[in-house]
Design an enzyme around this catalytic site. Structure first.
Site, PDB file in Angstrom:
ATOM      1  N   GLU A  94       0.828  -1.207   0.000  1.00  0.00           N
ATOM      2  CA  GLU A  94       0.000   0.000   0.000  1.00  0.00           C
ATOM      3  C   GLU A  94       0.865   1.260   0.000  1.00  0.00           C
ATOM      4  O   GLU A  94       0.516   2.262  -0.642  1.00  0.00           O
ATOM      5  CB  GLU A  94      -0.943  -0.014   1.202  1.00  0.00           C
ATOM      6  CG  GLU A  94      -2.087  -1.008   1.086  1.00  0.00           C
ATOM      7  CD  GLU A  94      -1.673  -2.451   1.342  1.00  0.00           C
ATOM      8  OE1 GLU A  94      -2.443  -3.371   1.021  1.00  0.00           O
ATOM      9  OE2 GLU A  94      -0.552  -2.652   1.884  1.00  0.00           O
ATOM     10  N   HIS A 164     -11.103  -6.627   8.035  1.00  0.00           N
ATOM     11  CA  HIS A 164     -11.836  -6.328   6.804  1.00  0.00           C
ATOM     12  C   HIS A 164     -13.132  -5.588   7.090  1.00  0.00           C
ATOM     13  O   HIS A 164     -14.107  -5.715   6.343  1.00  0.00           O
ATOM     14  CB  HIS A 164     -12.140  -7.629   6.032  1.00  0.00           C
ATOM     15  CG  HIS A 164     -10.926  -8.353   5.566  1.00  0.00           C
ATOM     16  ND1 HIS A 164     -10.214  -9.209   6.372  1.00  0.00           N
ATOM     17  CD2 HIS A 164     -10.273  -8.334   4.379  1.00  0.00           C
ATOM     18  CE1 HIS A 164      -9.178  -9.701   5.704  1.00  0.00           C
ATOM     19  NE2 HIS A 164      -9.190  -9.177   4.495  1.00  0.00           N
TER      20      HIS A 164
END
Length: 360
Positions: A94, A164
């Protein structure tokens, strides 16, 4: 670890597939003559990306697995239509994704980066906070990376657990130099995303993954934009103002209907849509009318953006308040798995809080 993460993301994808006042609205959304189609939020995002790539030859879409459509299929078909030089996968990094996006945007490209889950945006935090947001400022306006948009699916999905399901929006609302947008439905997602892509500042764009396929509505065809920084009046009311963003707005609307039907309480519902900068004037106008305020979000209550809303409105509307402003939010715990229904700020919790405000 990487294999486990891949397994989780594929499993999540499979399950998700099952699963006027001064408040601004876009003219295209209000016009009865506008041609539209009934699509879900995922398709609306895909449509916006296609338009951006078609209209801007220097636009790029990149991230983990985007070339085959991504975990949630929001980028499906883009590689085939626009080619591998403009739609491409990145390494599982990321920090690298956002760092590349900053460099591309600073070089004149329109960089549209995807973070596969908002939970994994933290490795890129330094790039967003110390580089992207300060690029124009530190160079005295000589350079900027305003062409950067960072898309990130956020929030509960019913089975995501602590890696998540997070809602990290408040971390970024403290950072001058970027904008923070949270879509709450298909039509808004398309119009807001196109605005974010065209905006002269870097934008962190959160998409409620629970709504990718569950939220379906008429969405105008072709290109249209919705101004950033403008809230949307979702429901008119007179007794209390309910403020939220993203998928929590639907929960507020459900609670407002219960309050009306069961207790004859009239709730006004506002979707902020943009958190940085947020439409304080719209909320102020509403609270001056209703005299009460409740803010709700999935993120933990302490330090959540709801605190900023309440602090600002209390300062502006103190003499008009009939009761202390309230927050109905997630708990100060990691996001749970089997206890998700207990953690979530449900419609019933909101109804209970509304009743408490009215009884004060």
């Amino acid at each position: 670890m990487l294999a486990a993460r891949r397994t989780i993301t594929v499993l999540t994808r499979h399950r998700c597939n099952i699963a006027l006042r001064g408040l601004a609205t876009q003219t295209a959304l209000d016009s009865k003559d506008t041609e539209s189609s009934r699509i879900n939020l995922c398709t609306a995002v895909n449509d916006a990306l296609q338009i951006a790539l078609e209209n801007n030859k220097r636009a790029l879409v990149f991230g983990e697995d985007v070339s085959f459509g991504g975990v949630f299929r929001c980028t499906a078909g883009l590689l085939q239509r626009f080619g591998k030089d403009r739609v491409f996968n990145t390494p599982l990094s990321e920090q690298g994704i956002v760092g590349f996006g900053i460099g591309a945007a600073a070089s004149g490209y329109t960089a549209i980066a995807e973070i596969q889950f908002a939970d994994y945006i933290y490795p890129a935090f330094d790039q967003i906070v110390n580089e992207a947001s300060k690029y124009r400022y530190r160079s005295g306006g000589e350079f900027n990376c305003g062409g950067l948009t960072i898309r990130a699916p956020y929030g509960a999905v019913g089975h995501g657990g602590h890696y998540h399901s997070q809602s990290p929006e408040s971390f970024f609302t403290h950072i001058p130099g970027i904008k923070v947008v949270v879509a709450g439905g298909p039509a808004d997602a398309k119009g807001l995303l196109l605005s974010a892509i065209q905006d002269p500042d870097p934008v962190v764009f959160f998409e409620p993954k629970m709504m990718y396929r569950t939220a379906v509505e008429d969405v105008p065809k072709g290109e249209y934009t919705i101004p950033l920084g403008k809230a949307k009046l979702k429901r008119q009311g007179t007794d209390i103002t309910l403020v939220g963003w993203g998928q929590q707005v639907a929960v507020l609307e459900k609670a407002a209907q219960v309050c009306q039907d069961s207790f004859d309480i009239s709730c006004e519902v506002i979707d902020l849509r943009t958190l940085l900068p947020w439409d304080v004037a719209a909320v102020e106008e509403s609270v001056n009318k209703t005299g009460r305020l409740l803010v709700s979000h999935e993120a933990p209550v302490t330090g959540g953006f709801g605190a900023e809303v309440i602090a600002s409105i209390t300062n502006r509307c103190f003499a008009r308040l009939e009761a202390p402003p309230l927050r109905t939010c997630g708990y100060d715990t990691p996001f749970p798995l089997i206890y998700e229904p207990i953690y979530m700020p449900t419609a019933q919790k909101i109804v209970d809080a509304v009743q408490a405000a009215l009884e004060y």
